[in-house]
Design an enzyme around this catalytic site. Structure first.
Site, PDB file in Angstrom:
ATOM      1  N   ASP A   1       8.943  -0.539 -10.646  1.00 21.69           N
ATOM      2  CA  ASP A   1       8.700  -0.744 -12.073  1.00 21.69           C
ATOM      3  C   ASP A   1       7.372  -1.484 -12.262  1.00 21.69           C
ATOM      4  O   ASP A   1       7.241  -2.626 -11.830  1.00 21.69           O
ATOM      5  CB  ASP A   1       9.856  -1.569 -12.632  1.00 21.69           C
ATOM      6  CG  ASP A   1       9.828  -1.625 -14.136  1.00 21.69           C
ATOM      7  OD1 ASP A   1       8.804  -1.230 -14.709  1.00 21.69           O
ATOM      8  OD2 ASP A   1      10.840  -2.050 -14.713  1.00 21.69           O
TER       9      ASP A   1
ATOM     10  N   CYS B   1      13.923   6.584 -16.716  1.00 19.01           N
ATOM     11  CA  CYS B   1      13.718   5.229 -16.195  1.00 19.01           C
ATOM     12  C   CYS B   1      14.457   4.259 -17.099  1.00 19.01           C
ATOM     13  O   CYS B   1      15.333   4.673 -17.873  1.00 19.01           O
ATOM     14  CB  CYS B   1      12.237   4.895 -16.042  1.00 19.01           C
ATOM     15  SG  CYS B   1      11.305   4.835 -17.592  1.00 19.01           S
TER      16      CYS B   1
ATOM     17  N   ASN C   1      11.775   3.887 -20.708  1.00 22.41           N
ATOM     18  CA  ASN C   1      11.094   5.117 -21.157  1.00 22.41           C
ATOM     19  C   ASN C   1       9.750   4.809 -21.824  1.00 22.41           C
ATOM     20  O   ASN C   1       9.347   5.462 -22.775  1.00 22.41           O
ATOM     21  CB  ASN C   1      11.999   5.939 -22.091  1.00 22.41           C
ATOM     22  CG  ASN C   1      11.487   7.347 -22.378  1.00 22.41           C
ATOM     23  OD1 ASN C   1      11.701   7.885 -23.458  1.00 22.41           O
ATOM     24  ND2 ASN C   1      10.799   7.968 -21.444  1.00 22.41           N
TER      25      ASN C   1
ATOM     26  N   CYS D   1       7.117   3.399 -19.370  1.00 24.28           N
ATOM     27  CA  CYS D   1       6.159   3.321 -18.250  1.00 24.28           C
ATOM     28  C   CYS D   1       6.314   4.497 -17.276  1.00 24.28           C
ATOM     29  O   CYS D   1       5.494   5.412 -17.261  1.00 24.28           O
ATOM     30  CB  CYS D   1       6.325   2.002 -17.485  1.00 24.28           C
ATOM     31  SG  CYS D   1       6.000   0.533 -18.476  1.00 24.28           S
ATOM     32  N   ARG D   2       7.374   4.465 -16.455  1.00 25.00           N
ATOM     33  CA  ARG D   2       7.463   5.435 -15.365  1.00 25.00           C
ATOM     34  C   ARG D   2       7.835   6.847 -15.811  1.00 25.00           C
ATOM     35  O   ARG D   2       7.154   7.815 -15.450  1.00 25.00           O
ATOM     36  CB  ARG D   2       8.496   4.947 -14.317  1.00 25.00           C
ATOM     37  CG  ARG D   2       8.052   3.719 -13.565  1.00 25.00           C
ATOM     38  CD  ARG D   2       9.201   3.067 -12.845  1.00 25.00           C
ATOM     39  NE  ARG D   2      10.188   2.508 -13.769  1.00 25.00           N
ATOM     40  CZ  ARG D   2      11.327   1.940 -13.425  1.00 25.00           C
ATOM     41  NH1 ARG D   2      11.644   1.864 -12.143  1.00 25.00           N
ATOM     42  NH2 ARG D   2      12.136   1.442 -14.327  1.00 25.00           N
ATOM     43  N   SER D   3       8.910   6.975 -16.591  1.00 19.75           N
ATOM     44  CA  SER D   3       9.331   8.344 -16.946  1.00 19.75           C
ATOM     45  C   SER D   3       8.353   9.056 -17.884  1.00 19.75           C
ATOM     46  O   SER D   3       8.194  10.274 -17.764  1.00 19.75           O
ATOM     47  CB  SER D   3      10.778   8.396 -17.455  1.00 19.75           C
ATOM     48  OG  SER D   3      10.974   7.609 -18.599  1.00 19.75           O
TER      49      SER D   3
HETATM   50  P1  4NP Z   1      10.040   1.620 -17.481  1.00 17.75           P
HETATM   51  O1  4NP Z   1       9.531   0.102 -17.484  1.00 17.75           O
HETATM   52  O2  4NP Z   1      11.535   1.575 -17.184  1.00 17.75           O
HETATM   53  O3  4NP Z   1       9.260   2.249 -16.364  1.00 17.75           O
HETATM   54  O4  4NP Z   1       9.731   2.167 -18.847  1.00 17.75           O
HETATM   55  C1  4NP Z   1      10.114  -0.926 -18.227  1.00 17.75           C
HETATM   56  C2  4NP Z   1       9.934  -0.978 -19.585  1.00 17.75           C
HETATM   57  C3  4NP Z   1      10.470  -2.024 -20.303  1.00 17.75           C
HETATM   58  C4  4NP Z   1      11.194  -3.015 -19.670  1.00 17.75           C
HETATM   59  C5  4NP Z   1      11.388  -2.957 -18.306  1.00 17.75           C
HETATM   60  C6  4NP Z   1      10.856  -1.905 -17.587  1.00 17.75           C
HETATM   61  N1  4NP Z   1      11.721  -4.107 -20.421  1.00 17.75           N
HETATM   62  O5  4NP Z   1      12.320  -5.005 -19.815  1.00 17.75           O
HETATM   63  O6  4NP Z   1      11.554  -4.142 -21.652  1.00 17.75           O
END
Ligand code: 4NP
Length: 149
Positions: A120, A7, A10, A12-14
Site C-alpha cells: 500500500d 484494494c 480504491n 491508489c492501487r486498484s
Molecule cells: P488503496 O490505498 O487501498 O491502494 O487505495 C489506501 C487508500 C486509503 C487508505 C488506505 C489505503 N486509508 O486509510 O484511507
C-alpha cells in the site's frame, strides 16, 4: 472478459491497476476497480497515483472510488485483490463456490513468486507509487498471457 481490480480505498492501487490493464487489452474487455471500504467513495484517485500514471501516459484522473458490491460477484469474471487483507474481506462476501472461484490475489494470479502483496503506497511517497506501478505493469502482462487463449 470482465475484470475487477480491488484494494482497500480504491484511490491508489486498484485505480492504477485498472488504468494499466485498460491500456493493454482490447475494447472487448471491461475493466473496473473497487475498494473494500467506502471511506473514499466518489473521490478521484490520490494525486500521487494520478501523477504516477500520467508519467507513463495513462490518464486515471476521471476514475471515481466506489466500494465493491454484491452485484460485482455476478458481473465480473475475474476479481483481483491487491493484498491478503483485501482478499480475505472479498472472500468473506461471496455467496457460493462459483463466485469464490473468480477471486484471486493479483500477484499470485500473475505468477509473482517474490511478492504476495501489492504494497500500500498510501502512507509512502512518489517512489513507492512508482514501484507499485512497475509491479502492477508486470503483473497485468502476466495475467493477460494467462487468461488470453
Ligand atoms: P488503496 O490505498 O487501498 O491502494 O487505495 C489506501 C487508500 C486509503 C487508505 C488506505 C489505503 N486509508 O486509510 O484511507
Amino acid at each position: 472478459m470482465k475484470i475487477l481490480m480491488v484494494c482497500l480505498g480504491n484511490i491508489c492501487r486498484s485505480p492504477l491497476a485498472e488504468g494499466i490493464m485498460k491500456t493493454k487489452v482490447s475494447e472487448s474487455f471491461f475493466v473496473d476497480s473497487a475498494g473494500t471500504i467506502s471511506m473514499h467513495e466518489g473521490e478521484h484517485p490520490d494525486k500521487r497515483a494520478i501523477k504516477t500514471a500520467s508519467n507513463h501516459n495513462i490518464d486515471i484522473s476521471r476514475q471515481k472510488s466506489r466500494p465493491i458490491t454484491k452485484a460485482d460477484f455476478d458481473t465480473f469474471d475475474k476479481i483481483y485483490c491487491m493484498d491478503i487483507d483485501v482478499y480475505e474481506d472479498v472472500i468473506s462476501k461471496v455467496k457460493n463456490e462459483e463466485q469464490r472461484k473468480k477471486i484471486s490475489l493479483f500477484l499470485e494470479a500473475s505468477g509473482d513468486h517474490k511478492n504476495a502483496e501489492v504494497p500500500d503506497p498510501y502512507w509512502g511517497d512518489m517512489k513507492d507509487f512508482e514501484e507499485v506501478f512497475q509491479l502492477l505493469d508486470r503483473g497485468c502482462d502476466a495475467i493477460i498471457s494467462e487468461i488470453l487463449p
